[in-house]
Every structure is written in structure tokens, then in C-alpha cells.
Design an enzyme around this catalytic site. Structure first.
Site, PDB file in Angstrom:
ATOM      1  N   GLY A  13       0.797  -1.221   0.000  1.00 17.71           N
ATOM      2  CA  GLY A  13       0.000   0.000   0.000  1.00 17.71           C
ATOM      3  C   GLY A  13       0.830   1.271   0.000  1.00 17.71           C
ATOM      4  N   ASN A  82       4.201   4.478   9.394  1.00 19.93           N
ATOM      5  CA  ASN A  82       3.104   4.303   8.439  1.00 19.93           C
ATOM      6  C   ASN A  82       2.181   3.130   8.787  1.00 19.93           C
ATOM      7  OD1 ASN A  82       1.863   4.290   5.520  1.00 19.93           O
ATOM      8  ND2 ASN A  82       2.762   2.246   5.805  1.00 19.93           N
ATOM      9  N   ALA A  83       2.686   2.134   9.515  1.00 17.46           N
ATOM     10  CA  ALA A  83       1.890   0.923   9.772  1.00 17.46           C
ATOM     11  C   ALA A  83       0.559   1.303  10.406  1.00 17.46           C
ATOM     12  CB  ALA A  83       2.644  -0.025  10.691  1.00 17.46           C
ATOM     13  N   GLN A 141     -14.735  10.112  11.981  1.00 20.48           N
ATOM     14  CA  GLN A 141     -15.529   9.346  11.015  1.00 20.48           C
ATOM     15  C   GLN A 141     -16.406   8.348  11.759  1.00 20.48           C
ATOM     16  OE1 GLN A 141     -16.003   9.497   7.636  1.00 20.48           O
ATOM     17  NE2 GLN A 141     -17.518   7.913   8.082  1.00 20.48           N
ATOM     18  N   GLN A 144     -15.596   4.663  13.075  1.00 21.27           N
ATOM     19  CA  GLN A 144     -14.149   4.603  13.299  1.00 21.27           C
ATOM     20  C   GLN A 144     -13.744   5.381  14.551  1.00 21.27           C
ATOM     21  OE1 GLN A 144     -12.145   5.859   9.613  1.00 21.27           O
ATOM     22  NE2 GLN A 144     -11.844   3.691   9.145  1.00 21.27           N
ATOM     23  N   TYR A 147     -10.189   4.307  15.323  1.00 25.97           N
ATOM     24  CA  TYR A 147      -9.222   4.778  14.321  1.00 25.97           C
ATOM     25  C   TYR A 147      -9.071   6.305  14.393  1.00 25.97           C
ATOM     26  CZ  TYR A 147      -7.125   5.089   9.588  1.00 25.97           C
ATOM     27  OH  TYR A 147      -6.304   5.330   8.500  1.00 25.97           O
TER      28      TYR A 147
END
Ligand code: NDP
Length: 241
Positions: A13, A82-83, A141, A144, A147
Site C-alpha cells: 500500500g 506508516n503501519a 468518522q 471509526q 481509528y
């Protein structure tokens, strides 16, 4: 001497595009990943970039993994956190596991990776820490809460650490991508993508991983030495912060 960059989640990605772009810009690159050995082997075969397997959610594994990278490639000058994972669900249905997995990877993972590298960057009076947050950390969001909380936390972490690193020659910045066409986003049902997500993006399309990678290459460079604590928002105009 060539600088060394370590990219977490650097085999697939957005992270894969970042690893490739940093290699193209002349850095020695190490790409970390969590468990997908097949993708990692394919990535190394295609790019020649070395891969290293450990979970960023595990502090001791990060210490050991970073030591291995540094022994093989030299001190880490550029760290790209980034993970990341998603475990989406409306909050009334969200389990503690869904909450913890995302916080452990997307927020604590950033601490676990940056903490063991920070002292070396301070000693060498140079460093670049680039944290991949998200537009959903900026605006929130539905579905989420985990997240969005983790990604908003990454922005707070960036701003605090930027102040600590500035006098030591270390910059710390965040990138908040909008929706990018990786497996993470392709996992969203196509109907939802086409009818609900893409219409919210004024540019009218998903972003490309390379569009995020180019931001990273800039932030890693000497040209970006006066930029720290900032948030770059490549999101197709979806959200202005
Ligand atoms: P992908 O799912 O395509 O790739 C994720 C990568 O992270 C893989 O290399 C994976 O390893 C690795 N990874 C996952 N968990 C861990 C872990 N615990 N330890 C080490 N590596 C791990 O994700 P994307 O490329 O879509 O996303 C990359 C980042 O960008 C994430 O932080 C995401 O939140 C963020 N982002 C993505 C957006 C998007 O639209 N795609 C939008 C905004 C932000 P393995 O291959 O072993 O599974």
C-alpha cells in the site's frame, strides 16, 4: 554518507510506495511489516529493498527489530510511522478488542517505534520523524471511533515531539491522507466507495499511494528543515484543516 530510512508497514500500500520513493531519492531503506511474508518477499524481489518482520504494537519487538536494522544498514535517520490497521464498527457495537488493536497499532505503535530511535537522532543532531495519520483523525468518522482517536492522537504526538526535537535538528511532521486506493480502502464495498465516499472528494477520485510518498520524500529532505510540527493534508479537497 547515505541516510537510512525505516518505513513501518513499508511492504504494501502507501508504505510500499514510500519505501520505493525514498530508495529512488537515494536513501538506504528498510521496510518493516507485520505478518504477510508473501507480500514482503514479492516486494523485496521487485524492489531490492530489505524487509524486517515485527509488530509495531510490541515495544520489545520494536527495540530488537530496530537494533537489527541499525546493525545491518546503519543508524535510522528517517523514521516513517506508516503501519496502520482498521477494525471498523459503530461504537455501540465496537468491542474492547477492536478498540485496543487499533490503539495499540496506530497510536502506541508510533510511540514504540519513535522512542528507541529518538536518543540516537538527538545524539547525531539530525532526524526526520514522519507520522502517517489520516483525514479521519482530523475530522472524525462514524464507524471509526477507535481509528479516529488513534490518528488524532498521532497529530498531538507530532506537535508535542516537534517542540522537543527542534533544537536537536529533528523535525516531526504528520501527513493526513484522504482516501487512497490501497487494499485498506478497496476492502470497503464498491457501492459505498462509489456512492458515499468518492462524491465527498472534490477532486473526484481516490488518491494514489505515490501522491503520499512524494510528500514523505519532501519532509525527509534537507529542504524541509524549517517545517516541523506541521500536518500536510493530501486529501483531494475533502477536508480543509
Ligand atoms: P495496507 O493495509 O495496504 O498496508 C498496511 C501495512 O502495514 C502492511 O505492510 C502491514 O503489514 C503493515 N502493518 C499492519 N499492522 C502492523 C503492525 N502491527 N506492525 C507492523 N506492520 C504492520 O494499509 P495502507 O497502505 O492503506 O495504509 C497505510 C497507512 O496510511 C496506515 O497508517 C493508514 O491508517 C493510513 N491511511 C490510509 C489511508 C487509505 O486511504 N488507504 C487514508 C489515510 C490514512 P503486513 O503486510 O504484514 O500485513
Amino acid at each position: 554518507m547515505t541516510r537510512t530510512a525505516l518505513v513501518t508497514g513499508g511492504t504494501r500500500g502507501i508504505g510500499a510506495a514510500i519505501s520505493v520513493a525514498l530508495k529512488g531519492a537515494g536513501y538506504t531503506v528498510a521496510a518493516n511489516y507485520a505478518g504477510n511474508d508473501e507480500a514482503a518477499a514479492k516486494f523485496t524481489a521487485e524492489t531490492g529493498i530489505k524487509t524486517y518482520k515485527w509488530s509495531v504494537a510490541d515495544y520489545d519487538a520494536c527495540v530488537a527489530g530496530i537494533a537489527k536494522v541499525e546493525a545491518e544498514l546503519g543508524p535510522v535517520d528517517i523514521l516513517v510511522n506508516n503501519a496502520g490497521i482498521t477494525r471498523d464498527g459503530m461504537f455501540h457495537k465496537m468491542t474492547r478488542e477492536q478498540w485496543s488493536e487499533v490503539i495499540d497499532t496506530n497510536l502506541s505503535g508510533v510511540f514504540n517505534m519513535t522512542h528507541p530511535i529518538w536518543g540516537g537522532m538527538r545524539d547525531r543532531k539530525f532526524g526526520r520523524v514522519i507520522n502517517i495519520s489520516s483525514v479521519n483523525g482530523q475530522k472524525g468518522q462514524a464507524g471509526q471511533a477507535n481509528y479516529s482517536a488513534a490518528k488524532a492522537g498521532d497529530i498531538g504526538f507530532t506537535r508535542a515531539l516537534a517542540q522537543e526535537g527542534a533544537r536537536a535538528g529533528i523535525t516531526v511532521n504528520a501527513i493526513c491522507p484522504g482516501y487512497i486506493g490501497t487494499e485498506m480502502v478497496r476492502a470497503i464495498p464498491e457501492k459505498v466507495l462509489n456512492e458515499r465516499i468518492i462524491p465527498q472528494i472534490p477532486v473526484g477520485r481516490l488518491g494514489e499511494p505515490e501522491e503520499i510518498a512524494r510528500c514523505v520524500v519532501f519532509l525527509a529532505s534537507d529542504d524541509a528543515g524549517f517545517m516541523t510540527g506541521s500536518t500536510i493534508s493530501p486529501n483531494g479537497g475533502q477536508f480543509f484543516s
